[in-house]
Design a protein around this motif. Sequence first.
Motif, PDB file in Angstrom:
ATOM      1  N   LEU A   1      -9.659  -5.736  23.982  1.00 49.76           N
ATOM      2  CA  LEU A   1      -9.615  -5.481  22.604  1.00 49.76           C
ATOM      3  C   LEU A   1      -8.998  -4.275  22.439  1.00 49.76           C
ATOM      4  N   PHE A   2      -8.240  -4.059  21.248  1.00 46.20           N
ATOM      5  CA  PHE A   2      -7.206  -2.901  20.669  1.00 46.20           C
ATOM      6  C   PHE A   2      -7.902  -2.227  19.767  1.00 46.20           C
ATOM      7  N   ALA A   3      -7.697  -0.792  19.913  1.00 44.32           N
ATOM      8  CA  ALA A   3      -8.178   0.046  19.003  1.00 44.32           C
ATOM      9  C   ALA A   3      -6.924   1.095  18.544  1.00 44.32           C
ATOM     10  N   LEU A   4      -6.934   1.354  17.242  1.00 48.26           N
ATOM     11  CA  LEU A   4      -6.010   2.231  16.603  1.00 48.26           C
ATOM     12  C   LEU A   4      -6.775   2.947  15.749  1.00 48.26           C
TER      13      LEU A   4
ATOM     14  N   SER B   1       0.628  -1.343  -0.032  1.00 53.34           N
ATOM     15  CA  SER B   1       0.011   0.185   0.077  1.00 53.34           C
ATOM     16  C   SER B   1       0.970   1.216  -0.131  1.00 53.34           C
ATOM     17  N   TYR B   2       1.845   1.137   0.854  1.00 53.23           N
ATOM     18  CA  TYR B   2       2.822   2.508   0.865  1.00 53.23           C
ATOM     19  C   TYR B   2       3.547   2.592  -0.686  1.00 53.23           C
ATOM     20  N   LEU B   3       3.805   1.397  -1.058  1.00 49.84           N
ATOM     21  CA  LEU B   3       4.544   1.522  -2.466  1.00 49.84           C
ATOM     22  C   LEU B   3       3.450   2.057  -3.550  1.00 49.84           C
ATOM     23  N   ARG B   4       2.234   2.033  -3.393  1.00 54.57           N
ATOM     24  CA  ARG B   4       1.219   2.285  -4.319  1.00 54.57           C
ATOM     25  C   ARG B   4       1.137   3.908  -3.880  1.00 54.57           C
ATOM     26  N   ARG B   5       1.110   4.313  -2.803  1.00 54.75           N
ATOM     27  CA  ARG B   5       0.655   5.668  -2.643  1.00 54.75           C
ATOM     28  C   ARG B   5       1.875   6.511  -2.658  1.00 54.75           C
ATOM     29  N   SER B   6       2.950   6.118  -2.595  1.00 54.64           N
ATOM     30  CA  SER B   6       4.116   7.199  -2.439  1.00 54.64           C
ATOM     31  C   SER B   6       4.348   7.734  -3.957  1.00 54.64           C
ATOM     32  N   PRO B   7       4.338   9.145  -3.874  1.00 57.33           N
ATOM     33  CA  PRO B   7       4.692   9.789  -5.159  1.00 57.33           C
ATOM     34  C   PRO B   7       6.201   9.642  -5.455  1.00 57.33           C
ATOM     35  N   PHE B   8       7.102   9.397  -4.498  1.00 60.53           N
ATOM     36  CA  PHE B   8       8.565   9.271  -4.374  1.00 60.53           C
ATOM     37  C   PHE B   8       8.838   8.056  -5.054  1.00 60.53           C
ATOM     38  N   LEU B   9       8.164   7.074  -4.656  1.00 57.23           N
ATOM     39  CA  LEU B   9       8.489   5.441  -5.148  1.00 57.23           C
ATOM     40  C   LEU B   9       7.788   5.224  -6.586  1.00 57.23           C
ATOM     41  N   ALA B  10       6.927   6.079  -6.897  1.00 54.31           N
ATOM     42  CA  ALA B  10       6.394   5.570  -8.305  1.00 54.31           C
ATOM     43  C   ALA B  10       7.279   5.241  -9.439  1.00 54.31           C
TER      44      ALA B  10
ATOM     45  N   THR C   1      -1.460  -0.508   7.574  1.00 57.33           N
ATOM     46  CA  THR C   1      -2.223  -0.904   8.813  1.00 57.33           C
ATOM     47  C   THR C   1      -3.099  -2.123   8.535  1.00 57.33           C
ATOM     48  N   THR C   2      -3.846  -1.795   7.306  1.00 56.98           N
ATOM     49  CA  THR C   2      -5.007  -2.941   7.304  1.00 56.98           C
ATOM     50  C   THR C   2      -4.118  -4.150   6.186  1.00 56.98           C
TER      51      THR C   2
ATOM     52  N   ALA D   1       1.704   5.108   8.740  1.00 56.04           N
ATOM     53  CA  ALA D   1       2.075   4.042   7.427  1.00 56.04           C
ATOM     54  C   ALA D   1       2.254   2.608   7.700  1.00 56.04           C
ATOM     55  N   PHE D   2       2.085   2.036   9.047  1.00 56.36           N
ATOM     56  CA  PHE D   2       2.330   0.574   9.347  1.00 56.36           C
ATOM     57  C   PHE D   2       1.607   0.146  10.571  1.00 56.36           C
ATOM     58  N   GLY D   3       2.066   1.024  11.833  1.00 53.84           N
ATOM     59  CA  GLY D   3       1.269   0.375  13.022  1.00 53.84           C
ATOM     60  C   GLY D   3       1.971  -0.593  13.540  1.00 53.84           C
ATOM     61  N   LEU D   4       3.296  -0.604  14.180  1.00 50.82           N
ATOM     62  CA  LEU D   4       3.590  -1.845  14.953  1.00 50.82           C
ATOM     63  C   LEU D   4       2.972  -2.162  16.193  1.00 50.82           C
ATOM     64  N   VAL D   5       2.284  -1.227  16.527  1.00 47.23           N
ATOM     65  CA  VAL D   5       1.424  -1.780  18.104  1.00 47.23           C
ATOM     66  C   VAL D   5       0.405  -2.666  17.473  1.00 47.23           C
ATOM     67  N   LEU D   6       0.000  -2.737  16.197  1.00 49.00           N
ATOM     68  CA  LEU D   6      -0.859  -3.825  15.624  1.00 49.00           C
ATOM     69  C   LEU D   6      -0.490  -5.231  15.782  1.00 49.00           C
ATOM     70  N   ILE D   7       0.824  -5.230  15.646  1.00 43.52           N
ATOM     71  CA  ILE D   7       1.521  -6.552  15.706  1.00 43.52           C
ATOM     72  C   ILE D   7       1.721  -7.076  17.211  1.00 43.52           C
ATOM     73  N   GLU D   8       2.062  -6.115  18.045  1.00 42.67           N
ATOM     74  CA  GLU D   8       1.899  -6.318  19.449  1.00 42.67           C
ATOM     75  C   GLU D   8       0.589  -6.738  19.877  1.00 42.67           C
ATOM     76  N   ALA D   9      -0.441  -6.052  19.489  1.00 41.79           N
ATOM     77  CA  ALA D   9      -1.964  -6.361  19.900  1.00 41.79           C
ATOM     78  C   ALA D   9      -2.083  -7.977  19.135  1.00 41.79           C
ATOM     79  N   MET D  10      -1.910  -8.171  18.131  1.00 43.67           N
ATOM     80  CA  MET D  10      -2.348  -9.442  17.489  1.00 43.67           C
ATOM     81  C   MET D  10      -1.335 -10.414  18.248  1.00 43.67           C
ATOM     82  N   ALA D  11      -0.142 -10.169  18.252  1.00 45.64           N
ATOM     83  CA  ALA D  11       0.546 -11.374  19.137  1.00 45.64           C
ATOM     84  C   ALA D  11       0.096 -11.570  20.471  1.00 45.64           C
ATOM     85  N   SER D  12      -0.552 -10.429  21.020  1.00 45.64           N
ATOM     86  CA  SER D  12      -1.054 -10.740  22.432  1.00 45.64           C
ATOM     87  C   SER D  12      -2.546 -11.411  22.210  1.00 45.64           C
ATOM     88  N   ALA D  13      -2.918 -11.577  20.797  1.00 44.94           N
ATOM     89  CA  ALA D  13      -4.598 -12.437  20.814  1.00 44.94           C
ATOM     90  C   ALA D  13      -5.582 -11.527  21.306  1.00 44.94           C
TER      91      ALA D  13
END
Length: 258
Positions: free
Chosen positions: A146-149, A21-30, A181-182, A157-169
Motif C-alpha cells: 500500500l501507499f502512504a502520503l 479545491s485549489y480554485l476554492r482555496r486560492s486567494p489569488f484565483l478568487a 489530493t483527495t 496541492a495535488f500529489g502526482l505520486v497518488l496517480i502513480e500509486a493508483m495506476a499501480s493498483a
Amino acid sequence: YAPVLRMLLLRADRIFPTSASYLRRSPFLAEVSSRCQVIPLGIRLDPFLSPDPDGARRLRLAWGTARDGRPRPVLLFVGLLRAYKGLGYLLDAMRRLDARLVIVGDGPEAGHLREEARDLGVADKVVFAGRLEDRDLPAAYQAADLFALPSHLPSEAFGLVLIEAMASALPVVCAELGTGTTEVARSGETALVVPPADSEALAKALGRLLEDEALRRRLGEAGRRRALAEYAAPVYVRRTMEAYEELLGGARRPAGIS
C-alpha cells in the motif's frame, strides 16, 4: 511578488487550476474565478501498468524481509523529503504497525528523519531507499502492499505520486488537506483519508488495510480504473487542447499536435 501575480492573472484569458479545491482555496484565483477552468494533471501511465516483475521481486525481497528473517508487509512513500510531507507522523505511526516502511526520495529533511526514526525506536522498520531512477519507480510501487502520503500542509496541492500509486493498483492512505489530493484519491473509493497531523489515525487506517486484503484489492483496482479514466496523459492533453480550441474560437489545431 503578489502585485505582479495579480496583474498577470488579470491579463490572462483563461487560467487552468489543477483542482476545484485549489480554485476554492486560492486567494489569488478568487477575484478571477470566472476565467478559471479546472484541468487535472495527467501523466504517462504505461510504465506503472506493466512494471518489471523481476525488479519488483528483488525489491520485495530486500524491503519486505525484517531483521529476524521473516517477511513483513511493505508500506511505500515516494517524494521529496520536505517538512510539509508529514513523514514524522508516518514514522510515529510505525510504532503501532508490524510492517516495513520504504521511503523513496531525498531532500533537506533526510538526516532529521533518520534521527527521528532512531529516536522513535522504529529504525529497524524503516528503509531509506534514497532517490530512484524513473525507470525503477514502477517496480518499487509493484513491490509494495500500500501507499502512504502523510502530507499535513496544503503545500501538497495535488500529489502526482497518488496517480502513480493508483495506476499501480495500490490502495492509498492520505490526509484531507482541502487540496487536490483527495480529489485524486477519493475516500472510501480508492483511498482511506485521515485528518492531517494525526499519527494515531494514520496508524489505524494503515493497520486496517494491512489486515484486510479484500479491501486493499478493492481500493487498488478502483484506483487503477480512476487513474486510467481521469489522469492518463492523453486525457490531460485532450482536455487542454479542447480548452485552447474553445478559447481560440475553434481555430485549426497546429500541424503535428495530436
